[in-house]
Design a protein around this motif. Structure first.
Motif, PDB file in Angstrom:
ATOM      1  N   SER A  15       0.998  -1.333  -0.116  1.00  0.00           N
ATOM      2  CA  SER A  15       0.001  -0.034   0.026  1.00  0.00           C
ATOM      3  C   SER A  15       0.673   1.165  -0.159  1.00  0.00           C
ATOM      4  CB  SER A  15      -0.891   0.260   1.305  1.00  0.00           C
ATOM      5  OG  SER A  15      -1.211   1.393   1.253  1.00  0.00           O
ATOM      6  N   TYR A  16       0.600   1.943  -1.027  1.00  0.00           N
ATOM      7  CA  TYR A  16       1.430   3.254  -1.044  1.00  0.00           C
ATOM      8  C   TYR A  16       0.725   4.397  -0.382  1.00  0.00           C
ATOM      9  CZ  TYR A  16       4.584   1.185  -4.215  1.00  0.00           C
ATOM     10  OH  TYR A  16       5.572   0.523  -4.422  1.00  0.00           O
ATOM     11  N   ALA A  17      -0.479   4.102   0.312  1.00  0.00           N
ATOM     12  CA  ALA A  17      -1.477   5.248   0.911  1.00  0.00           C
ATOM     13  C   ALA A  17      -0.621   6.141   1.643  1.00  0.00           C
ATOM     14  CB  ALA A  17      -2.643   4.656   1.342  1.00  0.00           C
ATOM     15  N   LYS A  18       0.166   5.606   2.579  1.00  0.00           N
ATOM     16  CA  LYS A  18       0.762   6.374   3.586  1.00  0.00           C
ATOM     17  C   LYS A  18       1.715   7.529   2.737  1.00  0.00           C
ATOM     18  CE  LYS A  18       5.474   4.190   4.059  1.00  0.00           C
ATOM     19  NZ  LYS A  18       6.363   4.112   5.213  1.00  0.00           N
ATOM     20  N   TRP A  19       2.242   7.339   1.432  1.00  0.00           N
ATOM     21  CA  TRP A  19       2.839   8.399   0.792  1.00  0.00           C
ATOM     22  C   TRP A  19       1.858   9.503   0.420  1.00  0.00           C
ATOM     23  CZ3 TRP A  19       7.889   8.932   0.760  1.00  0.00           C
ATOM     24  CH2 TRP A  19       8.656   7.747   1.020  1.00  0.00           C
TER      25      TRP A  19
ATOM     26  N   TYR B 100       6.355  24.364  -5.087  1.00  0.00           N
ATOM     27  CA  TYR B 100       6.903  23.106  -4.889  1.00  0.00           C
ATOM     28  C   TYR B 100       5.889  22.365  -4.013  1.00  0.00           C
ATOM     29  CZ  TYR B 100       9.590  19.444  -2.988  1.00  0.00           C
ATOM     30  OH  TYR B 100       9.935  18.014  -2.422  1.00  0.00           O
ATOM     31  N   PHE B 101       5.349  22.826  -2.948  1.00  0.00           N
ATOM     32  CA  PHE B 101       4.365  22.110  -1.956  1.00  0.00           C
ATOM     33  C   PHE B 101       3.023  21.983  -2.724  1.00  0.00           C
ATOM     34  CE2 PHE B 101       7.657  23.297   1.014  1.00  0.00           C
ATOM     35  CZ  PHE B 101       7.809  22.031   1.612  1.00  0.00           C
ATOM     36  N   SER B 102       2.468  22.999  -3.296  1.00  0.00           N
ATOM     37  CA  SER B 102       1.199  22.596  -3.951  1.00  0.00           C
ATOM     38  C   SER B 102       1.300  21.896  -5.173  1.00  0.00           C
ATOM     39  CB  SER B 102       0.746  24.076  -4.427  1.00  0.00           C
ATOM     40  OG  SER B 102       0.608  25.008  -3.450  1.00  0.00           O
ATOM     41  N   ALA B 103       2.246  21.716  -5.732  1.00  0.00           N
ATOM     42  CA  ALA B 103       2.661  20.415  -6.709  1.00  0.00           C
ATOM     43  C   ALA B 103       2.617  19.256  -6.139  1.00  0.00           C
ATOM     44  CB  ALA B 103       3.726  20.872  -7.760  1.00  0.00           C
ATOM     45  N   MET B 104       3.468  19.232  -5.016  1.00  0.00           N
ATOM     46  CA  MET B 104       3.441  17.983  -4.427  1.00  0.00           C
ATOM     47  C   MET B 104       1.948  17.522  -3.893  1.00  0.00           C
ATOM     48  SD  MET B 104       6.224  17.192  -1.197  1.00  0.00           S
ATOM     49  CE  MET B 104       5.447  17.282   0.392  1.00  0.00           C
ATOM     50  N   THR B 105       1.223  18.251  -3.293  1.00  0.00           N
ATOM     51  CA  THR B 105       0.161  18.103  -2.961  1.00  0.00           C
ATOM     52  C   THR B 105      -0.780  17.395  -3.978  1.00  0.00           C
ATOM     53  OG1 THR B 105       0.097  19.706  -1.389  1.00  0.00           O
ATOM     54  CG2 THR B 105      -1.897  18.716  -1.587  1.00  0.00           C
ATOM     55  N   ALA B 106      -0.674  18.105  -5.137  1.00  0.00           N
ATOM     56  CA  ALA B 106      -1.561  17.827  -6.415  1.00  0.00           C
ATOM     57  C   ALA B 106      -0.899  16.253  -6.789  1.00  0.00           C
ATOM     58  CB  ALA B 106      -1.328  18.655  -7.673  1.00  0.00           C
ATOM     59  N   TYR B 107       0.371  16.053  -6.720  1.00  0.00           N
ATOM     60  CA  TYR B 107       0.943  14.781  -7.182  1.00  0.00           C
ATOM     61  C   TYR B 107       0.319  13.647  -6.123  1.00  0.00           C
ATOM     62  CZ  TYR B 107       4.806  11.514  -7.907  1.00  0.00           C
ATOM     63  OH  TYR B 107       5.348  10.344  -8.208  1.00  0.00           O
ATOM     64  N   TYR B 112      -1.380   8.806  -5.704  1.00  0.00           N
ATOM     65  CA  TYR B 112      -1.766   7.817  -4.588  1.00  0.00           C
ATOM     66  C   TYR B 112      -3.014   7.397  -4.466  1.00  0.00           C
ATOM     67  CZ  TYR B 112       3.235   8.616  -3.886  1.00  0.00           C
ATOM     68  OH  TYR B 112       4.481   8.705  -4.103  1.00  0.00           O
ATOM     69  N   ASP B 113      -3.552   6.158  -4.239  1.00  0.00           N
ATOM     70  CA  ASP B 113      -4.942   5.735  -3.863  1.00  0.00           C
ATOM     71  C   ASP B 113      -4.909   5.923  -2.363  1.00  0.00           C
ATOM     72  OD1 ASP B 113      -7.584   5.408  -4.513  1.00  0.00           O
ATOM     73  OD2 ASP B 113      -7.117   3.229  -5.205  1.00  0.00           O
ATOM     74  N   ALA B 184       7.418   2.321 -12.857  1.00  0.00           N
ATOM     75  CA  ALA B 184       8.599   1.963 -13.554  1.00  0.00           C
ATOM     76  C   ALA B 184       9.714   2.412 -12.578  1.00  0.00           C
ATOM     77  CB  ALA B 184       9.060   2.495 -14.981  1.00  0.00           C
ATOM     78  N   ALA B 185       9.481   3.549 -12.035  1.00  0.00           N
ATOM     79  CA  ALA B 185      10.431   3.998 -10.985  1.00  0.00           C
ATOM     80  C   ALA B 185      10.597   3.135  -9.777  1.00  0.00           C
ATOM     81  CB  ALA B 185      10.193   5.505 -10.706  1.00  0.00           C
ATOM     82  N   ARG B 186       9.286   2.745  -9.328  1.00  0.00           N
ATOM     83  CA  ARG B 186       9.362   1.717  -8.307  1.00  0.00           C
ATOM     84  C   ARG B 186      10.003   0.466  -8.429  1.00  0.00           C
ATOM     85  NH1 ARG B 186       2.960   2.550  -7.031  1.00  0.00           N
ATOM     86  NH2 ARG B 186       3.302   4.770  -6.257  1.00  0.00           N
ATOM     87  N   VAL B 187       9.709  -0.172  -9.665  1.00  0.00           N
ATOM     88  CA  VAL B 187      10.515  -1.098  -9.945  1.00  0.00           C
ATOM     89  C   VAL B 187      11.884  -1.294  -9.978  1.00  0.00           C
ATOM     90  CG1 VAL B 187      10.586  -2.935 -11.740  1.00  0.00           C
ATOM     91  CG2 VAL B 187       8.449  -1.921 -11.227  1.00  0.00           C
ATOM     92  N   ASP B 188      12.369  -0.062 -10.284  1.00  0.00           N
ATOM     93  CA  ASP B 188      13.775   0.544 -10.577  1.00  0.00           C
ATOM     94  C   ASP B 188      14.546   0.596  -8.878  1.00  0.00           C
ATOM     95  OD1 ASP B 188      13.855  -0.090 -13.074  1.00  0.00           O
ATOM     96  OD2 ASP B 188      13.929   2.056 -13.456  1.00  0.00           O
ATOM     97  N   GLY B 189      13.505   0.512  -8.109  1.00  0.00           N
ATOM     98  CA  GLY B 189      13.940   0.760  -6.587  1.00  0.00           C
ATOM     99  C   GLY B 189      13.824   2.196  -6.190  1.00  0.00           C
ATOM    100  N   SER B 190      13.076   2.921  -6.879  1.00  0.00           N
ATOM    101  CA  SER B 190      13.332   4.319  -6.484  1.00  0.00           C
ATOM    102  C   SER B 190      12.302   4.548  -5.291  1.00  0.00           C
ATOM    103  CB  SER B 190      13.020   5.435  -7.615  1.00  0.00           C
ATOM    104  OG  SER B 190      12.888   6.492  -7.193  1.00  0.00           O
ATOM    105  N   ASN B 191      12.808   5.208  -4.491  1.00  0.00           N
ATOM    106  CA  ASN B 191      11.812   5.742  -3.056  1.00  0.00           C
ATOM    107  C   ASN B 191      10.894   6.996  -3.741  1.00  0.00           C
ATOM    108  OD1 ASN B 191      11.831   8.320  -1.719  1.00  0.00           O
ATOM    109  ND2 ASN B 191      12.504   7.156  -0.028  1.00  0.00           N
ATOM    110  N   GLU B 192       9.710   7.019  -3.120  1.00  0.00           N
ATOM    111  CA  GLU B 192       8.586   7.637  -3.645  1.00  0.00           C
ATOM    112  C   GLU B 192       9.051   9.423  -3.732  1.00  0.00           C
ATOM    113  OE1 GLU B 192       5.531   6.378  -4.760  1.00  0.00           O
ATOM    114  OE2 GLU B 192       6.598   4.609  -4.543  1.00  0.00           O
ATOM    115  N   PHE B 193       9.585   9.772  -2.803  1.00  0.00           N
ATOM    116  CA  PHE B 193       9.958  11.085  -2.761  1.00  0.00           C
ATOM    117  C   PHE B 193      11.269  11.344  -4.104  1.00  0.00           C
ATOM    118  CE2 PHE B 193       9.046  12.222   1.478  1.00  0.00           C
ATOM    119  CZ  PHE B 193       8.159  13.319   1.124  1.00  0.00           C
TER     120      PHE B 193
END
Lengths: 317, 292
Positions: A15-19, B100-107, B112-113, B184-193
C-alpha cells in the motif's frame, strides 16, 4: 520497501497510501494553521466588543449579535455605512467590468476570426495582457499623479485657459478613474479566457451556419454568444468575486480615506481600517463575515454553472 | 464592429478589407490604451520637477540619472533598493515553496490511492474561492501572538497551501503524467520522494514555471497582507513604500520626477520578466482558469 525489486507482482500488494498522506500533509497542516484557524477566530471575534479607545483596550466582552446590529444601523443621516461601502464597490466594479467584457468579446472575436487572419496576434496579446501583471498600487499612484491638481491633465486644462478640475474631489471622476484602472488591468486577461472559449466551440457549427447563408452578426448572436455563455458567466462571476476584494487602487488613490466623502471606500478598505487603523476587532470580524457570505453565495453560483461540464468530462473517462 | 461583419458574408473582398482595417484600427487603439501610461511614466521619470511643473511633453529629457539618485537616497521611505531587495526575497521564497508544495499535494492526490483522497480534493476546491481578506483579522492576531510581526515568515509560510496552484497542477498532472513512469521508477527501486523530485518534476516543468511566475508576480504586487504585518521601515516591501510616497504628495510639496522614478523602479522587474516569458504566461492563463 523497494528492496524486493525482482518481484513486481508483490509490489501491487504494497500500500502506498501512507505516501499519499505524506505528500498532502504540508499543504493541509499549513492551510489549517494559517487559514482555517484564523478564519474561525475572525468569525469568533465578530461576537465580541473588542477595540482600542485611544490607548485603552476595551473588551473583549461577549456581545452576541450586537456588532451586526451596529453594522446595519443607519447613521443620523439615514445612510448605512456598510451598505454604502458595498454600493461603492459594486458601482466601481460595474463601471470597469462592462467595458472590460465588451472589449474582451470584440478582441476575442477579432483574434479568432478565420476570415480575417489577423497578423501580429502574439504582439497584440502580449501588449494587452501586460497591465494585468503590473502592481495595482503603481497604477494607482501613476493615475493619481497624472490627474492630481498639479498633474499633466490639469496642466493641459489650465494651459487652454480652463480652470483646474479636482478629479479626486468629485465622486464620479474619482470612481471613474478607479474603474478605468480596473478595466485597463483586466480586459486583456478576459480576452484570453474568452478566446479559449471561442476556440472550444465546434468549428462545424460555424461552417454549417455559413453554408446556410447566415451573416456574421447572426453567427455571433445565434452561435458564438449562446455557446460562450457558460464561460462568460464564469468570467463575470469570478471577476465579481475579485471585484469584491477591490482594495489596492482606491486605497492608494485616496490614501485610505475613500475620499471624497467615503464615496470610493470599498468593503475591504473598511475591513483594513478596522484591523489596522482603528483596531476595532469586533467590527472587523463582523465585516469579514458579511464578505464571506457574499463570496460564498457567488462561488456557489460559479459551481452550479461549471458543474455539468465537469461531470461530462468525468463520464468520458 | 457589428455592421462591418455583415459585408464579409457577401464574399466581397473589399468588405473583408474594410473589416480588417477596422479591426486593425481597434487593435492599435487598445495597444495605445495599454501602453500610453507606461510611456508617460518613462518620459516623466526623465524630467525634473521644474520641467514637470511646466507642462506636458512626449519626448524624454535628461534628468533620468538625477531622479534615480534622488529616489535612491530618499530616506522617508527608508531606502528604495532595500525595498526592492525585500520584495525580491519575499517573492522568490514564496514562489519556490508555494509551487513546490502545492505541486506535491496535487501529485499526492493524483498518484496515490488513499482514503479521503476525494475529500481532500473537494476541500481544496471548496476553499479556493475564499478571499484571503476574510481571514485577515484572525491571521494578524495569530502573527501578533507568535511575535512574528515585521518578519517575512507570515508572508512566506502560508503560501505552502495555494489552492489555485494546486488546482492548476492537478489538472496538468492528470493530463500529462503517465502513472507508468511512477510504477517503472518503483520497479527500479526508486523511493517515492526521489520519484517525485527527480523523475516527475522534470516532466511538470512547464506548469511549474508558469505557476512560479504567477506566484512571484502576485507576491511582488501584494499590498494588503504586507501592509498589515510590516510596520517597520526596514522591512517594507515596494507597495507599502508606494503608499507612503502617495500620502506625501499633496499639492506642490514633493519632487514629482522622483515619484515617477519610484513607480518605474517598482514595476520594471516584473515588466522585464514578462517580456521574456510572455508566451508561457499568456498560455498559462487559460490552463489555470477555465474548468472542464
Amino acid at each position: 520497501m523497494s528492496s524486493n525489486t525482482n518481484a513486481p507482482v508483490k509490489h501491487k500488494s504494497i500500500s502506498y497510501a501512507k505516501w499519499g498522506y505524506l505528500f498532502i500533509s504540508p499543504f493541509f497542516v499549513v492551510y489549517i494553521f494559517c487559514s482555517l484557524v484564523p478564519l474561525f477566530s475572525t468569525f469568533y471575534s465578530a461576537f465580541f466588543e473588542d477595540y482600542m479607545d485611544g490607548l485603552k483596550h476595551v473588551g473583549p466582552t461577549f456581545v452576541g449579535f450586537e456588532n451586526f446590529v451596529t453594522l446595519f444601523t443607519p447613521k443620523s443621516s439615514g445612510s448605512i455605512d456598510i451598505i454604502n461601502y458595498a454600493g461603492n464597490t459594486m458601482i466601481m466594479w460595474i463601471m470597469g467590468a462592462v467595458p472590460q467584457i465588451v472589449f474582451a468579446l470584440l478582441l476575442a472575436v477579432i483574434f479568432t476570426s478565420e476570415r480575417m487572419k489577423i497578423k501580429g496576434q502574439t504582439f497584440f496579446k502580449t501588449v494587452i495582457y501586460m497591465p494585468n501583471l503590473i502592481m495595482a498600487s503603481a497604477f494607482a499612484m501613476l493615475f493619481f499623479t497624472l490627474f492630481s491638481n498639479v498633474g499633466p491633465i490639469n496642466q493641459m486644462l489650465t494651459a487652454n485657459g480652463g480652470e483646474i478640475f479636482e478629479f479626486f474631489n468629485n465622486k464620479w471622476s474619482a470612481r471613474s478613474i478607479v474603474a478605468f484602472i480596473n478595466f485597463l488591468m483586466w480586459f486583456g486577461n478576459t480576452t484570453i479566457l474568452l478566446m479559449a472559449g471561442i476556440m472550444g466551440i465546434d468549428q462545424s457549427l460555424f461552417e454549417a451556419a455559413s453554408i446556410d447563408g447566415a451573416t456574421s452578426v447572426q453567427v455571433f448572436f445565434r452561435i458564438t454568444l449562446p455557446l460562450l455563455m457558460p464561460i462568460i458567466i464564469y468570467v463575470v462571476i469570478t471577476a465579481l468575486i475579485g471585484g469584491l476584494q477591490m482594495f489596492d487602487v482606491p486605497q492608494i488613490i485616496s490614501s485610505g480615506k475613500g475620499s471624497p466623502n467615503n464615496t470610493t471606500k470599498t468593503l475591504v478598505m473598511a475591513l483594513n481600517n478596522y484591523i489596522g487603523t482603528s483596531k476595532n476587532y469586533g467590527m472587523a470580524g463582523t465585516v469579514s463575515i458579511v464578505l464571506f457570505i457574499i463570496t460564498g453565495v457567488l462561488s456557489f453560483v460559479v459551481f452550479r454553472t461549471t458543474e455539468p461540464k465537469k461531470e461530462k468530462k468525468g463520464g468520458k473517462k | 464592429m457589428a455592421s462591418h461583419m455583415e459585408y464579409i458574408d457577401k464574399g466581397n473582398k473589399t468588405s473583408l478589407l474594410i473589416a480588417k482595417i477596422v479591426s486593425y484600427i481597434f487593435l492599435v487603439f487598445v495597444t495605445v490604451l495599454s501602453l500610453f501610461s507606461f510611456y508617460l511614466l518613462i518620459i516623466n521619470a526623465t524630467r525634473s520637477n521644474a520641467q514637470l511643473q511646466a507642462g506636458f511633453t512626449l519626448l524624454p529629457k535628461e534628468h533620468f540619472i538625477d531622479n534615480l539618485v534622488t529616489a535612491w537616497n530618499d530616506q522617508s521611505i527608508f531606502f528604495l533598493p532595500q525595498g526592492m531587495l525585500n520584495s525580491f526575497i519575499v517573492s522568490a521564497c514564496t514562489c519556490i515553496i508555494s509551487t513546490y508544495f502545492s505541486a506535491m499535494t496535487a501529485y499526492g492526490v493524483c498518484v496515490y490511492d488513499f482514503k479521503g483522497r476525494n475529500v481532500a480534493h473537494k476541500f481544496i476546491i471548496l476553499v479556493m474561492m475564499i478571499p484571503t481578506q476574510v481571514s485577515a483579522l484572525g491571521f494578524v492576531k495569530l502573527v501578533n501572538a507568535l511575535g512574528l510581526t515585521n518578519t517575512y515568515w507570515p508572508l512566506i509560510i502560508p503560501a505552502i497551501a495555494a489552492p489555485a496552484t494546486y488546482f492548476y497542477m492537478k489538472q496538468y498532472i492528470d493530463s500529462t503524467l503517465p502513472l507508468e513512469i511512477v510504477e517503472a521508477a518503483r520497479v527500479d527501486g526508486s523511493n517515492e520522494f526521489r520519484t517525485f523530485n527527480f523523475i516527475c518534476t522534470p516532466i511538470l516543468k512547464p506548469a511549474l514555471a508558469v505557476q512560479m511566475i504567477f506566484s512571484f508576480v502576485g507576491t511582488w504586487n501584494n499590498f494588503f497582507t504586507p501592509a498589515l504585518i510590516l510596520d517597520k521601515k526596514e522591512v517594507w516591501t515596494l507597495p507599502i513604500m508606494l503608499s507612503v510616497v502617495r500620502s506625501r504628495i499633496n499639492s506642490q510639496a514633493g519632487d514629482m520626477g522622483e515619484v515617477y522614478m519610484i513607480i518605474l523602479l517598482a514595476i520594471v522587474p516584473v515588466v522585464v520578466v514578462y517580456l521574456f516569458l510572455s508566451k508561457f504566461i499568456i498560455g498559462g492563463v487559460t490552463l489555470g482558469s477555465v474548468k472542464g
